[in-house]
Design a protein around this motif. Structure first.
Motif, PDB file in Angstrom:
ATOM      1  N   UNK A 128      11.621   6.844   3.488  1.00  0.00           N
ATOM      2  CA  UNK A 128      10.927   8.045   3.948  1.00  0.00           C
ATOM      3  C   UNK A 128       9.445   8.026   3.605  1.00  0.00           C
ATOM      4  N   UNK A 129       9.042   7.095   2.773  1.00  0.00           N
ATOM      5  CA  UNK A 129       7.637   6.980   2.392  1.00  0.00           C
ATOM      6  C   UNK A 129       6.944   5.997   3.335  1.00  0.00           C
ATOM      7  N   UNK A 130       5.638   6.161   3.587  1.00  0.00           N
ATOM      8  CA  UNK A 130       4.926   5.221   4.460  1.00  0.00           C
ATOM      9  C   UNK A 130       5.069   3.786   3.944  1.00  0.00           C
ATOM     10  N   UNK A 131       5.461   2.885   4.813  1.00  0.00           N
ATOM     11  CA  UNK A 131       5.700   1.495   4.407  1.00  0.00           C
ATOM     12  C   UNK A 131       4.466   0.881   3.763  1.00  0.00           C
ATOM     13  N   UNK A 132       3.281   1.213   4.284  1.00  0.00           N
ATOM     14  CA  UNK A 132       2.049   0.634   3.758  1.00  0.00           C
ATOM     15  C   UNK A 132       1.786   1.063   2.320  1.00  0.00           C
ATOM     16  N   UNK A 133       2.309   2.211   1.934  1.00  0.00           N
ATOM     17  CA  UNK A 133       2.056   2.719   0.585  1.00  0.00           C
ATOM     18  C   UNK A 133       2.773   1.923  -0.497  1.00  0.00           C
ATOM     19  N   UNK A 134       3.766   1.136  -0.106  1.00  0.00           N
ATOM     20  CA  UNK A 134       4.505   0.321  -1.068  1.00  0.00           C
ATOM     21  C   UNK A 134       3.883  -1.067  -1.260  1.00  0.00           C
ATOM     22  N   UNK A 135       2.955  -1.430  -0.411  1.00  0.00           N
ATOM     23  CA  UNK A 135       2.489  -2.821  -0.336  1.00  0.00           C
ATOM     24  C   UNK A 135       1.986  -3.340  -1.681  1.00  0.00           C
ATOM     25  N   UNK A 136       1.127  -2.580  -2.349  1.00  0.00           N
ATOM     26  CA  UNK A 136       0.551  -3.059  -3.612  1.00  0.00           C
ATOM     27  C   UNK A 136       1.634  -3.306  -4.649  1.00  0.00           C
ATOM     28  N   UNK A 137       2.555  -2.373  -4.805  1.00  0.00           N
ATOM     29  CA  UNK A 137       3.577  -2.503  -5.849  1.00  0.00           C
ATOM     30  C   UNK A 137       4.603  -3.577  -5.489  1.00  0.00           C
ATOM     31  N   UNK A 138       4.886  -3.748  -4.209  1.00  0.00           N
ATOM     32  CA  UNK A 138       5.742  -4.863  -3.793  1.00  0.00           C
ATOM     33  C   UNK A 138       5.127  -6.190  -4.212  1.00  0.00           C
ATOM     34  N   UNK A 139       3.828  -6.307  -3.956  1.00  0.00           N
ATOM     35  CA  UNK A 139       3.139  -7.561  -4.275  1.00  0.00           C
ATOM     36  C   UNK A 139       3.116  -7.805  -5.780  1.00  0.00           C
ATOM     37  N   UNK A 140       2.857  -6.759  -6.551  1.00  0.00           N
ATOM     38  CA  UNK A 140       2.824  -6.904  -8.007  1.00  0.00           C
ATOM     39  C   UNK A 140       4.186  -7.336  -8.543  1.00  0.00           C
ATOM     40  N   UNK A 141       5.246  -6.677  -8.080  1.00  0.00           N
ATOM     41  CA  UNK A 141       6.589  -6.986  -8.576  1.00  0.00           C
ATOM     42  C   UNK A 141       6.984  -8.414  -8.214  1.00  0.00           C
TER      43      UNK A 141
END
Length: 580
Positions: free
Chosen positions: A93-106
């Motif tokens: 339900x959250x904008x997909x782009x908003x996860x990008x930074x944390x996906x990359x960090x993890x």
């Protein structure tokens, strides 16, 4: 949980100079069984996630603490209401782009062998804030909704559950997600500080603690959200607290209270650590009857089952074993402080609030933020302080930092030692705050400060003046060695042959070196070797031939054997000794 905790066990190596006597037994010390190294720098992680994480690993960090600001992930954070149909517990339900930074960090942290501590914090989106915020005030942490925060925690925890498929927007049918599982969490940041959670006092009677009640509800909700996504104390490290170490007697709306005052109100006990009753309990959101008190422990499981309480035990500009009483900056007694010099205050208080409800747990204490602000770049005396605060030089801060880590290592209650941040902030806009919170180990332009070498290769001698016949305790940490062995393991996991990794893993030694007088050449006295690839510490006794200077020297093997042919020779700061 964080992988294997560091246990203070390094084997003594060979004596390089036979003419100099070496005492080959560990120094006697009641030390912790281990200590995890935590680093944080959210600004540079945002600008260059991969490069910053690689630098953190090269410095020997075990854990990277990463802020996850609620409004950075939330949709339309400035709107009065969330979008129609928004499911706050569903990461899709959250904008997909908003996860990008944390996906990359993890993903990158897993590749680099770093554990990620995701710190779930505000500011809250506007639609999750309470009413009554002072007109014209933009504090994004005004009475945040616990229900909405718990759903946000569940969404983050679901995405990083190890079984989530972001392309499908759901848990993978075969439960093999594309994103790594995160098993280290912190809940909020400095809730005893007004800018982080407000109002600190009860509206209508600001002398009564209010933020602990709000935080208790936030912790309950986040704990439930994490559990709903498969994260609990049996599998994950979940920290509560993240306390600022100091505070005031009058916290009002946006000031802050001392961590022990906050802790007692959080656990609904009075100054004698007995459960609150009657109106004193009611106004703080606590049970008002004996029956309610008996249910308190089961109703607030995080307060009793958490993996630990996190603290930011900054020593400010003082030596790490000293905290002036009363605090000269505000006249407050330090009895409620939790800085490193008085960290025992927090440990004793934690035990007492547990006992108040029949629990015998001794909650571990995690240091998740630490460092010394230096001048330069900070102006000293600080023109913004009425008390003319004098910040330490980088060289003094380097010595204090090593001393602080030794104090921490000796304390069995402390689980970690932290560095915040890596880099000093850019020049502050206000001339009164030139340099900002300059506790980094590199300047804002990227030049190493004296504290960089002190963090990279700590060295501390508790006694530096003694009789010539006496051996001296030499304590230190081969922090980059942990990264080098982790890099070798990562290479081997990726398919490299043992011949490429065995040499790197076996080469993790450092030399204790001595130079007579003030300008003599350094000679190796003793070699210390890494016996546990997860532990950087050693603690030995050495007999030196006379007065002079002591340092560590270490060949820092490349993280990737293909990147460089030769290791880098690095030295610790030097320590003068005086034997008579």
């Amino acid at each position: 949980m964080v992988g294997s905790r560091r246990t203070a066990a390094l084997l003594l190596g060979t004596v390089a100079v036979a003419a100099l006597a070496v005492v080959g037994r560990p120094a006697a010390a009641l030390a912790s069984s281990g200590q995890v190294s935590i680093v944080e720098d959210n600004v540079h992680l945002q600008d260059d996630p991969a490069g910053t994480l690689l630098q953190m690993r090269a410095l020997g960090a075990d854990v990277v603490r990463v802020s996850v600001p609620w409004q950075a992930i939330a949709p339309v954070p400035t709107a009065v209401r969330p979008p129609v149909g928004f499911d706050a517990a569903d990461p899709a339900s959250y904008p997909a782009a908003n996860w990008k930074l944390w996906d990359e960090i993890v993903v990158d942290a897993r590749r680099d062998g770093l554990t990620v501590d995701l710190d779930l914090l505000g500011g809250a989106p506007r639609w999750a804030l309470g009413r009554g915020r002072p007109k014209g005030n933009s504090n994004p942490n005004w009475e945040p909704s616990p229900v909405a925060f718990g759903a946000f925690a569940q969404a983050v925890a679901t995405r990083y559950s190890g079984i989530y498929d972001p392309s499908a927007g759901s848990v993978a049918p075969d439960r093999s997600g594309d994103l790594p599982r995160v098993e280290f969490w912190s809940i909020w940041n400095e809730p005893n500080y007004g800018p982080s959670l407000a109002p600190q006092g009860v509206p209508g009677d600001l002398s009564v603690e209010n933020s602990p009640h709000m935080y208790r509800r936030m912790v309950d909700a986040a704990w439930a959200g994490l559990a709903a996504a498969g994260h609990g104390p049996a599998t994950d490290t979940i920290l509560i607290g993240e306390f600022a170490p100091c505070g005031a007697n009058r916290w009002g709306v946006f000031s802050g209270m001392t961590p022990l005052v906050f802790l007692r109100a959080l656990y609904c006990v009075d100054s004698t650590y007995r459960p609150l009753q009657g109106d004193a309990a009611r106004v703080r959101g606590c049970p008002t009857t004996p029956a309610g008190t008996r249910r308190f422990r089961s109703q607030h499981p995080a307060l009793f089952a958490a993996g630990g309480v996190s603290d930011h035990p900054y020593s400010r500009w003082y030596a790490p074993n000293f905290e002036p009483d009363p605090d000269p900056t505000n006249g407050v007694s330090i009895a409620g402080y939790a800085s490193l010099a008085v960290i025992g205050n927090l440990g004793r208080a934690l035990d007492r609030v547990q006992r108040a409800y029949g629990s015998s747990r001794h909650l571990p204490i995690w240091n998740t933020e630490f460092g010394y602000i230096t001048s330069p770049p900070k102006r000293s005396p600080d023109p913004g302080s009425r008390k003319k605060v004098l910040y330490d030089s980088p060289a003094v801060a380097a010595a204090y930092d090593n001393w602080a880590e030794y104090i921490s290592w000796r304390n069995p209650r402390l689980q970690s030692f932290a560095q915040y941040p890596l880099f000093d902030p850019v020049r502050a806009a206000s001339s009164n705050d030139w340099g900002g919170f300059a506790s980094g180990i590199e300047t804002w332009a990227g030049a190493p400060k004296a504290t960089y070498g002190a963090w990279r290769l700590p060295l501390y001698l508790p006694v530096t003046s003694a009789r010539r016949s006496r051996s001296l305790e030499v304590w230190g940490c081969l922090r980059p060695a942990v990264s080098a062995t982790a890099g070798a393991a990562a290479t081997q996991t990726a398919g490299a042959g043992a011949s490429q990794t065995d040499g790197t893993a076996a080469s993790q030694t450092a030399e204790i070196q001595f130079a007579p007088g003030t300008s003599g050449a350094f000679t190796t006295i003793q070699t210390v070797a890494l016996s546990d690839p997860s532990n950087c510490y050693f603690d030995v006794r050495v007999k030196f031939p006379g007065s002079g200077t002591v340092r560590l020297s270490y060949d820092d093997a490349p993280l990737d054997p293909t990147l460089a042919a030769d290791p880098e020779q690095i030295e610790s700061r030097s320590v003068r000794i005086f034997l008579h």
